[in-house]
Design an enzyme around this catalytic site. Structure first.
Site, PDB file in Angstrom:
ATOM      1  N   ASP A 103       0.837  -1.200   0.000  1.00 34.15           N
ATOM      2  CA  ASP A 103       0.000   0.000   0.000  1.00 34.15           C
ATOM      3  C   ASP A 103       0.872   1.251   0.000  1.00 34.15           C
ATOM      4  O   ASP A 103       2.037   1.198   0.394  1.00 34.15           O
ATOM      5  CB  ASP A 103      -0.891   0.030   1.246  1.00 34.15           C
ATOM      6  CG  ASP A 103      -1.867  -1.136   1.272  1.00 34.15           C
ATOM      7  OD1 ASP A 103      -2.160  -1.684   0.203  1.00 34.15           O
ATOM      8  OD2 ASP A 103      -2.312  -1.484   2.378  1.00 34.15           O
TER       9      ASP A 103
HETATM   10  N1  URA Z   1      -1.264  -5.992   3.763  1.00 38.22           N
HETATM   11  C1  URA Z   1      -1.738  -4.737   3.796  1.00 38.22           C
HETATM   12  O1  URA Z   1      -2.775  -4.480   4.394  1.00 38.22           O
HETATM   13  N2  URA Z   1      -1.047  -3.778   3.149  1.00 38.22           N
HETATM   14  C2  URA Z   1       0.108  -4.012   2.510  1.00 38.22           C
HETATM   15  O2  URA Z   1       0.692  -3.083   1.962  1.00 38.22           O
HETATM   16  C3  URA Z   1       0.601  -5.319   2.483  1.00 38.22           C
HETATM   17  C4  URA Z   1      -0.107  -6.290   3.129  1.00 38.22           C
END
Ligand code: URA
Length: 237
Positions: A103
């Site tokens: 993310d």
């Molecule tokens: N899980 C998440 O919620 N975000 C990420 O970036 C990776 C795994």
């Protein structure tokens, strides 16, 4: 492959830069000076040298990045800077892409490569590649959460997660944990904690398969994988 393409791919600048280099008579193929950018070379068998130094051609690039927050794990984005924007032009010429997504607000280990086969193997749900994350959670994480994650929890869309290993590093008001999952659903770690009414306030990926984040990399820094890291990753040992 054309000599100008080969030289450009091996770090001698843009096609324009390479043209100037060729004109300067610095380039030899099998001991003969070559000045024509269109000259065709077989990258596997021909010996190419620039100013007497052999040029080693390669097809693939493998980079480990410590992804910073605020940067998108994609090859292009209309609004935000991407992890590919952080690479040099020479590296971008290999047309690399991030293996899986973190993310925008997640930090940590991101493999960037143009090796589609390896990327597919690491991302394939059938291969169950472990991914370990460090996270800070807004509330104390409990033994019940460990058990729930071990059993599998139900995400907001009804998906039942596979068994995951939760380790509590510190169960203070804002607790610290490590979580190992074998899947890569959208926002998976955040949604797993939401399913037990908790919120991830900081998330960082520590490892993917055998590949571990080099903690000496500052946020936004990256380096090539070592031979050893690459071999292990390919063998998944
Ligand atoms: N899980 C998440 O919620 N975000 C990420 O970036 C990776 C795994």
């Amino acid at each position: 492959m054309r000599i100008d393409k080969l030289l450009s791919h091996t770090g001698f600048g843009s096609r324009k830069d390479v043209k100037i280099l060729l004109k300067s008579k610095a380039v030899e193929v099998n001991g003969e000076t070559v000045r024509d950018p269109k000259f065709h070379v077989d990258e596997k068998t021909d010996e190419v040298a620039v100013s007497g130094e052999p040029v080693v051609y390669r097809d693939f690039i493998y980079l480990m990045m410590n992804k910073p927050q605020g940067v998108i794990s994609a090859t292009e984005d209309r609004f935000d800077q991407t992890v590919i924007d952080l690479l040099t032009e020479d590296e971008q010429r290999f047309e690399p892409f991030p293996v899986g997504r973190l993310d925008k607000d997640t930090e940590g280990l991101l493999l960037i490569t143009n090796d589609g086969k390896l990327a597919h193997e690491l991302l394939s749900p059938k291969k169950h590649v472990d991914k370990t994350y460090y996270a800070r959670i807004d509330r104390p994480v409990t033994e019940e959460d460990i058990q729930a994650f071990k059993q599998g929890v139900t995400l907001d869309d009804g998906y039942e997660t596979k068994p995951a290993q939760l380790c509590i590093l510190n169960s203070a008001e804002e607790s610290e944990i490590e979580l190992t999952i074998t899947e890569g659903k959208f926002h998976q770690v955040k949604r797993m904690f939401e399913s037990v009414n908790k919120r991830v306030v900081f998330l960082k990926r520590l490892s993917m398969g055998t590949l571990e984040l080099d903690e000496t990399l500052e946020l936004g820094e990256y380096r090539e994988l070592t031979e050893d890291e690459l071999t292990k990753l390919k063998q998944r040992k």
